[in-house]
Design a protein around this motif. Structure first.
Motif, short mmCIF file in Angstrom:
data_model
loop_
_atom_site.label_atom_id
_atom_site.label_comp_id
_atom_site.label_asym_id
_atom_site.label_seq_id
_atom_site.Cartn_x
_atom_site.Cartn_y
_atom_site.Cartn_z
N UNK A 121 41.28 14.98 -35.05
CA UNK A 121 41.76 16.35 -35.23
C UNK A 121 43.28 16.42 -35.12
N UNK A 122 43.85 15.70 -34.15
CA UNK A 122 45.31 15.66 -34.01
C UNK A 122 45.95 15.13 -35.29
N UNK A 123 45.40 14.06 -35.85
CA UNK A 123 45.93 13.52 -37.10
C UNK A 123 45.85 14.54 -38.23
N UNK A 124 44.70 15.17 -38.37
CA UNK A 124 44.50 16.16 -39.43
C UNK A 124 45.46 17.34 -39.26
N UNK A 125 45.45 17.94 -38.07
CA UNK A 125 46.29 19.11 -37.85
C UNK A 125 47.78 18.76 -37.90
N UNK A 126 48.13 17.61 -37.34
CA UNK A 126 49.54 17.20 -37.34
C UNK A 126 50.08 16.96 -38.74
N UNK A 127 49.33 16.23 -39.56
CA UNK A 127 49.82 15.97 -40.91
C UNK A 127 49.85 17.25 -41.74
N UNK A 128 48.90 18.15 -41.51
CA UNK A 128 48.93 19.44 -42.21
C UNK A 128 50.11 20.28 -41.74
N UNK A 129 50.34 20.33 -40.44
CA UNK A 129 51.41 21.13 -39.87
C UNK A 129 52.78 20.66 -40.35
N UNK A 130 52.99 19.35 -40.40
CA UNK A 130 54.31 18.82 -40.73
C UNK A 130 54.52 18.51 -42.21
N UNK A 131 53.50 18.74 -43.04
CA UNK A 131 53.66 18.49 -44.47
C UNK A 131 54.88 19.26 -44.96
N UNK A 132 55.72 18.61 -45.73
CA UNK A 132 56.99 19.21 -46.13
C UNK A 132 56.82 20.44 -47.01
N UNK A 133 55.64 20.64 -47.59
CA UNK A 133 55.44 21.78 -48.47
C UNK A 133 54.66 22.91 -47.80
N UNK A 134 54.55 22.89 -46.45
CA UNK A 134 53.83 23.96 -45.77
C UNK A 134 54.76 24.75 -44.87
N UNK A 135 54.41 25.99 -44.66
CA UNK A 135 55.12 26.87 -43.76
C UNK A 135 54.41 26.80 -42.41
N UNK A 136 55.10 26.35 -41.35
CA UNK A 136 54.42 26.17 -40.07
C UNK A 136 53.84 27.47 -39.50
N UNK A 137 54.39 28.61 -39.87
CA UNK A 137 53.85 29.86 -39.34
C UNK A 137 52.50 30.21 -39.92
N UNK A 138 52.10 29.52 -41.00
CA UNK A 138 50.81 29.81 -41.62
C UNK A 138 49.72 28.86 -41.16
N UNK A 139 50.04 27.93 -40.26
CA UNK A 139 49.07 26.92 -39.82
C UNK A 139 48.09 27.49 -38.82
N UNK A 140 46.83 27.09 -38.95
CA UNK A 140 45.80 27.41 -37.98
C UNK A 140 45.38 26.12 -37.31
N UNK A 141 45.18 26.18 -36.03
CA UNK A 141 44.83 24.99 -35.25
C UNK A 141 43.33 24.81 -35.15
N UNK A 142 42.89 23.55 -35.23
CA UNK A 142 41.52 23.18 -34.89
C UNK A 142 41.44 22.81 -33.42
N UNK A 143 42.59 22.73 -32.77
CA UNK A 143 42.64 22.26 -31.38
C UNK A 143 42.34 23.36 -30.41
#
Length: 157
Positions: free
Chosen positions: A135-157
């Motif tokens: 889950x950390x790998x999935x959420x981390x790579x999604x969160x830090x992807x250069x084409x994403x806005x971090x304020x739009x991220x939802x956590x599985x954690x």
């Protein structure tokens, strides 16, 4: 007559320790490819992939090359492909309960997740620990992807 049964003790759970590397390897293999290796101090370690992401599992607080009491998963990602600014790292570390993010000296993103082996760890808990790392790998790579806005991220954690 009243029957009193003793509570299940930790010893009765068949706890994994650093001495159970074959079982640890088997559990890791349930999440993807894995191979055993040794680190720079000749202590056993594992390298693997979960959902395509490469990772390493290192052991620490060892007595010589045995009886290690803690371990840490880590994965590195090219800083050119991920957001690596301090604001994003701080936001991740503040918002996510499990796992940590940092930037190495080369500007690459590092995700990590540490846990204890002190006194042993049940197979069920270790399997859950590996799943949290996934889950950390999935959420981390999604969160830090250069084409994403971090304020739009939802956590599985």
């Amino acid at each position: 007559m009243i029957s009193v049964s003793a509570p299940v003790t930790a010893q009765a759970e068949n706890l994994l320790t650093f001495d159970d590397l074959d079982q640890i390897e088997s559990l890791l293999g349930g999440f993807g490819s894995v191979s055993r290796d040794t680190d720079g101090e000749d202590i056993a370690m594992f390298r693997g992939r979960i959902d395509g992401a490469k990772y390493a599992l290192h052991f620490y607080d060892c007595e010589g090359m045995n009886a290690c009491k803690s371990a840490s998963f880590s994965a590195f990602f090219n800083g050119d492909a991920f957001r690596t600014d301090l604001k994003a790292v701080n936001a991740f570390n503040s918002e996510y309960r499990f796992g940590t993010a940092s930037i190495d000296e080369d500007g690459d993103l590092e995700l990590g997740y540490s846990f204890t082996l002190f006194g042993g760890i049940s197979r069920q808990t270790f399997d859950d620990t590996i799943d949290w790392w996934r889950v950390v790998l999935h959420d981390g790579t999604s969160f830090f992807a250069s084409d994403t806005d971090p304020s739009s991220q939802e956590s599985d954690l």
